[in-house]
Design an enzyme around this catalytic site. Structure first.
Site, short mmCIF file in Angstrom:
data_model
loop_
_atom_site.label_atom_id
_atom_site.label_comp_id
_atom_site.label_asym_id
_atom_site.label_seq_id
_atom_site.Cartn_x
_atom_site.Cartn_y
_atom_site.Cartn_z
N VAL A 1 -9.36 1.79 -5.51
CA VAL A 1 -9.09 0.80 -4.46
C VAL A 1 -10.28 -0.16 -4.39
CG1 VAL A 1 -7.57 2.28 -3.10
CG2 VAL A 1 -10.03 2.31 -2.67
N CYS A 2 -10.01 -1.37 -3.90
CA CYS A 2 -11.07 -2.36 -3.75
C CYS A 2 -12.08 -1.84 -2.74
CB CYS A 2 -10.50 -3.70 -3.27
SG CYS A 2 -9.58 -4.55 -4.56
N PRO A 3 -13.36 -2.06 -2.93
CA PRO A 3 -13.99 -2.89 -3.96
C PRO A 3 -14.32 -2.14 -5.25
CG PRO A 3 -15.68 -2.17 -2.44
CD PRO A 3 -14.36 -1.59 -1.95
#
Length: 79
Positions: free
Chosen positions: A14-16
């Site tokens: 998942v971001c970041p």
């Protein structure tokens, strides 16, 4: 298209962390090589190619793979 040098699967990230992992992999490669990045989800699809361009790398292609994931190919620029 020249051969891909390395592949990175960030479909479960998942971001970041998606771009952090991509950046670390790019840093380990010599300039001019191609990195294939497998990604999934709206944020990584938007952010990873943009971040790669912002850092001066070339986005060679971005294609859907038919299973909800995408294949991004980035050419590392000299640094």
């Amino acid at each position: 298209m020249p051969d891909v040098t390395a592949t990175l699967d960030i479909t479960r990230e998942v971001c970041p962390m998606t771009y952090v992992r991509t950046k670390l992999k790019l840093e380990s490669l010599p300039p001019g090589t191609l990195l294939e990045v497998l990604l999934k989800g709206d944020e990584p699809l938007k952010n990873v190619p943009r971040s790669a361009r912002d850092e001066g790398h070339e986005v060679v292609s971005l294609e859907p793979r038919g299973d909800g994931t995408y294949r991004l190919v980035v050419r590392k620029q000299g640094r």
